[in-house]
Structure formats: C-alpha cells, structure tokens
Design an enzyme around this catalytic site. Structure first.
Site, mmCIF file in Angstrom:
data_model
loop_
_atom_site.group_PDB
_atom_site.id
_atom_site.type_symbol
_atom_site.label_atom_id
_atom_site.label_comp_id
_atom_site.label_asym_id
_atom_site.label_seq_id
_atom_site.Cartn_x
_atom_site.Cartn_y
_atom_site.Cartn_z
ATOM 1 N N THR A 10 9.451 8.231 3.398
ATOM 2 C CA THR A 10 9.649 9.410 2.556
ATOM 3 C C THR A 10 9.638 10.707 3.356
ATOM 4 O OG1 THR A 10 8.525 8.232 0.757
ATOM 5 C CG2 THR A 10 8.841 10.602 0.480
ATOM 6 N N ASP A 96 4.529 1.060 12.407
ATOM 7 C CA ASP A 96 3.384 1.721 11.799
ATOM 8 C C ASP A 96 2.170 0.797 11.805
ATOM 9 O OD1 ASP A 96 4.783 0.069 10.036
ATOM 10 O OD2 ASP A 96 4.288 1.254 8.266
ATOM 11 N N ASP A 117 -3.455 0.338 4.675
ATOM 12 C CA ASP A 117 -2.648 1.558 4.673
ATOM 13 C C ASP A 117 -1.998 1.690 3.295
ATOM 14 O OD1 ASP A 117 -1.121 3.760 5.229
ATOM 15 O OD2 ASP A 117 0.196 2.773 6.673
#
Length: 242
Positions: A10, A96, A117
């Site tokens: 995003t 990530d 996460d």
C-alpha cells in the site's frame, strides 16, 4: 547514515538510520517517490548506503534514482543473512519476512521467536534459539477482511476498521466489526497458544500497521515493536557492508 526503502503493498516507507538509531521515518504513496526522495536527499546529505526491500511494484527507474547517489543493496533471498533458512521454497520467501527474522536474530539472540506482522496480511514467522528459520503462516489482515466481505458478497457494506462494542453484533455493521476484529484477535491468540505448546519459552513480537490496534486486546504477552521491519532492514544492510 543509511537509507531504508521499504515498498509495501500500500505504501512506501523511507527511514534514515544513524548506525542502529532510527532518526527519521516517512510513509507515502508510490506516485510521490521521486519528489520525496529528492527532498530526503537534501535533508540528509550524509547518506551513504541504502537497502531496498520491495513486495510492491517499484520500477527500475526508481531504483536507478537511488543508485545514482548511494551504494545500494536490493534485498533478495541471495543476500547474506545471520540465520539458516529451512523454508522449503526459499526463493519465494517474502523479503519483508526475511527482514523480520533478521531483526529477531539481532535483537533476541538465542531465543525461540514468533514474529507476527499485522499489516495487509498477517504473517507468522518462527525462528529457533539456534537461528534456524522454520517458516510460519500467512492469513488475511484486518483491512483485507473488511474488503473481502464487501467484494465477495452482494449486500455487505465496506466499513472502516472499528473496535466492536460487543462480540454479539446487534446489526449488520456491528456483526462485521465483531467478525473481523475478534476473528483476527482470536486467530492470533490461538496461533501463539499453539506455538507455546511446543516452545514454552517462546518470545512473541507483534509489529506492522495494525500492531497498536491489536496489542492491548491480545491475552498473550507480546513485545509490540512498530519499527521492527525497519530495524531488520538496517541490520541486513550493515551485515552485508562489513
């Protein structure tokens, strides 16, 4: 000084570290990349190195913009890491998730660590006290659950994230809030409980965009660390610069 570029699903994040200390952080949409980078470079002329981590859509043009100024490492599964990767498909492991595991190895050495996460997706990553990464799980994040209910049904509205007043929803909107939020909370607590059956000395890290929203609602004891991913990326940059 180090520049961290984290391109998510995003938003894009810029972070500046002076050694291990985070001194600046900015989040913005991808279409603002060029102007935000130029502004950042003027504000921090002592930047020398950068690491780029992208699970989104970063163009070659954006990468070259930074490479023209700084020494750049692009995070892939081929970069050196301080853990043994036992994932069966290491090439598909998200960068990530790699960064989060590196942060845990650096900040919680010799611990069994579960990193949660809570962002667009909720990811679970487990690393043993011997620095073996075993894998984890991926499920829809809170926002994604709201969007999916709206997209895949004919009559359910798209709502903004809201803490339910009660687990028993007395309207359609209240029922959606209850299902999404309590569903995520019970899932996370359930996963932690399952891990603790096998690893009683488990350390649990909660990070990501929804970590503040969720942290006080979980029954399990966790460490809430909003900048854990950025810490991990900075550690990888330093680890590969020696």
């Amino acid at each position: 000084m180090n520049l961290i570029v984290d391109v998510g699903n995003t938003y894009v994040k810029f972070a500046v570290f002076n050694k291990a200390d985070l001194i600046y952080k900015l989040s913005f949409k991808l279409n603002e990349f060029k102007i935000q980078y130029k502004t950042l470079k003027k504000s921090f002329p002592k930047l020398k190195k950068a690491i780029i981590s992208s699970v989104g859509h970063l163009s070659d043009e954006h990468v070259e913009l930074i490479k023209n100024d700084l020494i750049v490492i692009q995070l892939t599964s081929n970069v050196n890491f301080p853990f043994k990767n036992d994932y069966q498909t290491p090439k598909t492991l998200g960068v990530d998730r790699i960064a989060l595991v590196c942060a845990s190895v650096n900040q919680f050495p010799n611990n069994n660590v579960l990193i949660i996460d809570a962002g667009t997706c909720i990811t679970y990553d487990f690393v043993t006290h011997e620095n073996h990464y075993l894998g984890g799980a991926i499920s829809p994040g809170i926002r994604l659950r709201y969007i999916t209910l709206n997209n895949l049904t004919a009559n359910l509205p798209l709502l903004e994230t809201k803490q339910p007043n009660n687990i028993v929803g007395d309207s359609t909107e209240a029922s959606i809030h209850s299902g999404v939020v309590y569903g995520a909370i019970k899932e996370i607590d359930g996963v932690i409980d399952q891990y603790r059956e096998d690893y009683s000395d488990l350390t649990v890290i909660l990070t990501g965009g929804d970590s503040n929203f969720l942290s006080n609602q979980l029954k399990n004891t966790i460490f809430a660390k909003s900048n854990f991913l950025l810490d991990g990326l900075n550690f990888i940059l330093e680890y590969n610069s020696k």
